[in-house]
Every structure is written in C-alpha cells, then in structure tokens.
Write an enzyme that holds these catalytic residues in place. Structure first.
Site, short mmCIF file in Angstrom:
data_model
loop_
_atom_site.label_atom_id
_atom_site.label_comp_id
_atom_site.label_asym_id
_atom_site.label_seq_id
_atom_site.Cartn_x
_atom_site.Cartn_y
_atom_site.Cartn_z
N HIS A 1 -7.41 -3.80 -9.02
CA HIS A 1 -6.31 -2.93 -8.55
C HIS A 1 -6.64 -2.26 -7.21
O HIS A 1 -5.97 -2.47 -6.21
CB HIS A 1 -6.04 -1.83 -9.57
CG HIS A 1 -5.74 -2.30 -10.95
ND1 HIS A 1 -4.52 -2.85 -11.30
CD2 HIS A 1 -6.49 -2.28 -12.08
CE1 HIS A 1 -4.55 -3.15 -12.59
NE2 HIS A 1 -5.72 -2.82 -13.08
N ASP A 2 -7.67 -1.43 -7.22
CA ASP A 2 -7.92 -0.53 -6.09
C ASP A 2 -8.33 -1.22 -4.79
O ASP A 2 -7.97 -0.75 -3.71
CB ASP A 2 -8.95 0.54 -6.47
CG ASP A 2 -8.43 1.45 -7.58
OD1 ASP A 2 -7.20 1.68 -7.62
OD2 ASP A 2 -9.23 1.92 -8.39
#
Length: 313
Positions: free
Chosen positions: A243-244
């Site tokens: 995600h990040d």
C-alpha cells in the site's frame, strides 16, 4: 538541475510503511526527507516511533524522527497487530534503534517546518491515520496554504474497505482527522485500495529482493513474506498489496498512476459505514473536487522502480 522535492513522511510502521520509507531514503536525488513523524495506527505510538528509527538505521540514513499523537482525535485507538504482528515489523529481528527520538512533538515539528520553509515547498506524505496532520492544521491553520501537496495512502471506492466492509484502515482509525484534512483545501493526491490492491507482490519479486544479499533486501523479503500470508488468505490473491510505497512511487514517477480529480467526503455518522471515503468517481454530485483520487497503477513499472531504488541500499 532541479532540486529534490522536500517531504515529511508521517507514518505508523508497518511493513509496507517500512518499504515506503526505504524507497524515499534510497532516492536522495529526487526526495529530501526533512523528517519522519510517527503516529499511532498499525501498532501503538511507542512501537511506531521505534520502528521508524529502526528503518532509518537499516537505510544507514540520518533523518530526524519525531513521535506524535498516541490516540485519534475523538475515538479509541484501533490497531492492526493481526496484520503486522505484535511489533508492527514482524518477519525479521532487527537491532534496537540507534537513531535517537527527537524531543520535539511531531505536531510542533510539522508546524515549525511548514512555517520556516518557503511556502509551497514541503509535501506531506501520510502513510497512516491522519491524526498528526489534522492536529497541526487545527492548531495552526496558517500552515495549510503553505503545504505544496499532500500525497496519502487511504480510503477506497470500488474496493470497499479492509477493516470494515466500507472503510480502509487509515481513514477508519481517525475519521475525524481525515475529515479535517480532506476539507482543508490543501492539494490532495489519494492512493486508495483501488490502486494498492493492483500493486500486488509476486514470488519472483520477493525472491529477487532476498537475492540482493543486502540487509535491506533481506528485511523487505522477510516483511513481505510475513504480511503476504494475511492478504493471500483474505483476498485469495497471489501476493500482498504494498500500500504505502505507492505514495513514494508517485512522487518519483507520477506517470505510473492514473485517476480522477473528484470530490471525496469522509463518513462520520453512520455505524455501518464510518470512515468510508465517499468518492464521487462518476461525478454525480455538484460537490467541488478536492482530491486527485487514483484508480490504477502500472504494476510492472511500480516493481521495476522498487527493485532499482531498493537495490541501492
């Protein structure tokens, strides 16, 4: 020659946060990390600030780390040890941090930095709940127009949520903070689950990281192995979403992502959909657009970038 973009990473590490921080620290010609601010989220604040310092050590970097808010603005903290393990960085045992924790509170650092640096030169990169950013904006509204851009991981539209059926974890943990940030008027770029669920790891990539034979490669492979188990069981997918790192990848190669400039509101009242990012993807309302809401990613290009940059560390 253009100067590196000046950024502050606001984070709750988290294995995928760790990969994002490493990607930024591996790219000094493009990104100058002014500081890392820790917030409670994936695990409580004593662990997130410690993890941030461990990651800086792993990258052999010198970046100040600040501890911020230990609880959401108006709610009890919800954490995600079921995904990230008891430490937040389960998967490999790393030495205790040498990088010191700065005595200043993260919110004070955010306010001071945005007031000191020329307006429009600092980009905020929130990888966790938005508590620190919202607190800074509430306490010092004069800094809001000074922010160049906020590029954040959070929310979902067609993918729904990952902590409730409707809400993504970062937004759900502190929806009031998200509401403040989304209504602030600062330029927003959002990496929702719609993008990150398309940025799935592959076995080849994980083994490629391991075969680098570096401490960073070993750590990234071990972390991915750890949280991949959770995601493959949950989604039936072949790998885990990173995600990040999408936030940092966007700063390095924006063309990897595509989306729409739309209105996004945060649900605060409904027990069923609390923390939902109500994204007007089809532009069916007259609400003013407030966010560049991404919808897709070039997965091959994303992992090419990660391999190239992380290989430098």
């Amino acid at each position: 020659m253009s100067h590196p973009r000046r950024i502050i990473i606001d984070t709750d590490p988290g294995q995928d946060d760790a990969v994002a921080i490493l990607l930024a620290l591996a790219s000094p010609e493009d990104l100058h990390v002014l500081g890392i601010t820790a917030v409670a989220g994936n695990v409580p604040l004593p662990l997130t600030q410690r993890n941030a310092r461990i990651i800086v050590d792993l990258a052999r970097a010198t970046v100040p780390v600040y501890a911020g808010c230990e609880a959401p603005l108006a709610r009890k903290l919800v954490t995600a040890e079921h995904v990230h393990g008891q430490t937040g960085l389960n998967g490999i045992t790393l030495p205790a941090p040498v990088t010191p924790l700065q005595p200043q509170h993260a919110v004070d650092f955010l306010i001071e930095t945005l007031r000191r640096e020329p307006a429009g030169t600092v980009t905020l990169c929130p990888l966790g709940p938005l508590t620190n950013i919202a607190t800074a904006f509430t306490r010092a509204p004069d800094i809001i127009p000074r922010v160049a851009e906020i590029v954040l991981m959070g929310g979902g539209c067609f993918e729904g949520g990952n902590i409730t059926p409707a809400a993504e974890f970062n937004i759900y943990v502190d929806p009031e903070a998200a509401d403040i940030v989304f209504k602030s008027g600062a330029p927003l770029v959002v990496m929702p689950l719609d993008v990150t669920h398309k940025a799935l790891t592959s076995r080849d990539w994980v083994e490629g990281m391991r075969s680098l034979g570096t401490p960073v490669g070993q750590a990234v492979a071990a972390w991915t192995d750890f949280f991949e188990r959770f995601d493959t069981a949950k989604y039936g997918s072949e790998g885990a979403p990173l995600h990040d790192p999408c936030v940092i990848a966007y700063l390095l190669e924006p063309a990897l992502f595509h989306g729409r400039h739309i209105n996004v509101e945060i649900e605060l009242a409904s027990p069923l959909t609390l923390g939902m990012t109500v994204a007007d993807w089809w532009r069916v309302t007259k609400r003013e657009p407030n966010a560049m809401f991404m919808g897709g990613v070039d997965r091959h290009g994303f992992y090419r970038l990660l391999t190239e940059r992380l290989g430098r560390l």
